[in-house]
Design an enzyme around this catalytic site. Structure first.
Site, PDB file in Angstrom:
ATOM      1  N   GLU A 253       0.822  -1.200   0.000  1.00  0.00           N
ATOM      2  CA  GLU A 253       0.000   0.000   0.000  1.00  0.00           C
ATOM      3  C   GLU A 253       0.860   1.255   0.000  1.00  0.00           C
ATOM      4  O   GLU A 253       1.921   1.296   0.632  1.00  0.00           O
ATOM      5  CB  GLU A 253      -0.921   0.010   1.231  1.00  0.00           C
ATOM      6  CG  GLU A 253      -1.733  -1.273   1.400  1.00  0.00           C
ATOM      7  CD  GLU A 253      -2.545  -1.291   2.699  1.00  0.00           C
ATOM      8  OE1 GLU A 253      -3.001  -0.206   3.129  1.00  0.00           O
ATOM      9  OE2 GLU A 253      -2.709  -2.375   3.278  1.00  0.00           O
ATOM     10  N   GLU A 370     -10.009   6.470   2.456  1.00  0.00           N
ATOM     11  CA  GLU A 370     -10.409   5.718   3.643  1.00  0.00           C
ATOM     12  C   GLU A 370     -10.408   6.650   4.842  1.00  0.00           C
ATOM     13  O   GLU A 370      -9.572   7.551   4.958  1.00  0.00           O
ATOM     14  CB  GLU A 370      -9.440   4.550   3.882  1.00  0.00           C
ATOM     15  CG  GLU A 370      -9.749   3.711   5.106  1.00  0.00           C
ATOM     16  CD  GLU A 370      -8.711   2.614   5.341  1.00  0.00           C
ATOM     17  OE1 GLU A 370      -8.809   1.929   6.378  1.00  0.00           O
ATOM     18  OE2 GLU A 370      -7.806   2.468   4.506  1.00  0.00           O
TER      19      GLU A 370
END
Length: 464
Positions: A253, A370
């Site tokens: 990520e 997010e």
């Protein structure tokens, strides 16, 4: 027989033999000369090759002291930045990755071993919107702009603040928590992992061959954080294999994150560059940046965890948004998943730290935002810039030129999204191909204010 004749007869072979030896000697000299030339050339070539391969002959060597705690080796020099943070330049061989059991005596790769071609992918400036420069000026981090970087053989490590806990993620990517091609999804709360996170993401269709990478250009924004002591907001890419439920989820990520608790005295409300990884669905492995063994950094200027500045906020009412490019690409020669930022190879996640990502094939790819709320009630923390996707450019956050590597063909393509997935459309939204920007390739806007001045979100009843 005439003795003279015999002598002459005998003399002819002797003269011929003498000439033969001269030829042999001459040929030998020529051969020796050629050998000397070739030897000289070979020595030069060998010297050149040694110079070229010298960096890749470096091996990870764990630094150990009386505490027996995994840590970086002692820095050769340290720098204080204008924002008050410190950066230590540590030996590349003694970075914390050397403590990873699967990287014992690992040979450090300074760049991908094979040529990485991203066919049909181009990253031009935005058109028909603004003639102002969007790219972050010079280098988008203070360390590089103020100090130039570490010297050769050393990498920059952001110094941890005293007594700061080891922050970890605890919840899986959106795709593994109910993401479908619909416009909304449920995201159940886990008592062990805290309140469920909110997502506004896009993904590409699953394929039997898998993916070898992904990339895009991300706007750099500074959203409002409702509860600085525990909440964060981010924009990132997820490279995924395995399953959250089966506890074999692997991820690589990268993106930016506003996480005040992580950076309490280092521009806490600014976006910070981050990387993350796990191989067991966030249970016990993986971490942010270089806070634990795993990611191997090779670049001497980029600071993982460092501030990205300048950045765009809603309060600025700017006419353009700052942005930077990110790619995650698998290289079979390393082998590992390489991180490229702004055209520079920063480092890689070695295949040996993974299980389901080890073979160089990702099952799912995601792009988006997010939020980690502090409670089960809707948070006032903003996602992206804090504006809904419908606000468009230059207000809403975006990711453009979204692309991926196809394992079957070996080519790179612009993404064909399956649709957007949003936890709560009253709080955050996604807009795909909104605005018709011709040189953005595949793109989307995303984000929202959450419950901040937004009754529709504030009054939302979340699933228990």
């Amino acid at each position: 027989m005439d003795p003279t004749r015999l002598l002459r007869s005998s003399a002819r072979p002797a003269r011929s033999l003498q000439l033969g030896w001269r030829v042999v000697v001459a040929m030998t000299c020529i051969q020796l000369l050629l050998l000397l030339v070739k030897s000289s050339q070979a020595a030069g070539t060998s010297s050149t090759l040694q110079e070229e391969v010298a960096p890749s002959s470096r091996r990870l060597q764990a630094y150990r002291d009386s505490t027996n705690v995994a840590r970086h080796g002692p820095p050769s020099e340290s720098f204080q930045l204008s924002d008050g943070s410190w950066v230590d330049c540590v030996p590349i061989e003694q970075q914390i990755a050397a403590h990873e059991p699967n990287l014992q005596d690992h040979i450090i790769r300074m760049q991908p071993s094979s040529q990485i071609l991203m066919n049909n992918i181009f990253l031009p400036q935005i058109d028909n919107v603004s003639d102002k420069q969007q790219q972050l000026p010079q280098h988008p981090q203070l360390f590089a702009r103020e100090h130039g970087g570490c010297r050769e053989g050393f990498i920059p490590v952001q110094r941890s603040e005293p007594n700061r806990q080891l922050f970890r993620k605890h919840q899986g990517p959106a795709a593994d928590r109910g993401m479908t091609s619909t416009t909304s999804m449920k995201n159940p709360t886990s008592a062990s992992n805290g309140p469920a996170h909110d997502y506004a993401v896009v993904a590409v269709p699953s394929t039997t061959g898998g993916y070898t990478g992904q990339g895009g250009v991300l706007s750099v924004n500074g959203p409002y954080i409702g509860e600085p002591s525990s909440e964060f907001s981010l924009s990132q890419l997820w490279t995924i294999a395995g399953s959250y439920q089966l506890e074999n989820l692997n991820t690589a990520e990268v993106g930016w994150q506003v996480y005040p608790a992580f950076h309490p005295s280092q521009q806490p409300l600014a976006p910070h560059l981050f990387v993350y990884w796990t191989r067991d669905a966030y249970l016990s492995t993986g971490c942010y940046n270089l806070n634990c063994p795993g990611f191997v950094q090779v670049n001497s200027t980029w600071v993982l965890g460092g501030t990205l500045a300048p950045y765009t906020t809603l309060a600025q009412k700017a006419k353009f948004e700052y942005e930077f490019s990110i790619f995650i690409v698998f290289d079979s020669g390393t082998p590992g998943w390489w991180l490229q930022i702004q055209g520079t190879w920063v480092g890689y996640w070695p295949s040996s730290i993974y299980t389901t990502l080890k073979a160089g094939r990702a099952d799912d790819l995601e792009w988006g935002g997010e939020i980690a709320p502090a409670s089960t009630t809707p948070t006032t923390t903003g996602m992206g810039s804090g504006a809904f996707a419908s606000a468009g450019y230059p207000v809403a956050a975006y990711q453009r030129n979204v692309s991926y590597g196809d394992a079957a063909s070996g080519n790179w393509y612009y993404a064909s999204f399956t649709g957007e997935a949003v936890t709560n459309t009253n709080c955050y939204t996604v807009g795909i191909q909104q605005g018709g920007y011709t040189n953005w390739g595949s793109y989307f806007f995303f984000g929202g204010p959450g419950a901040l001045n937004n009754p529709a979100c504030a009054n939302t009843v979340l699933d228990p």
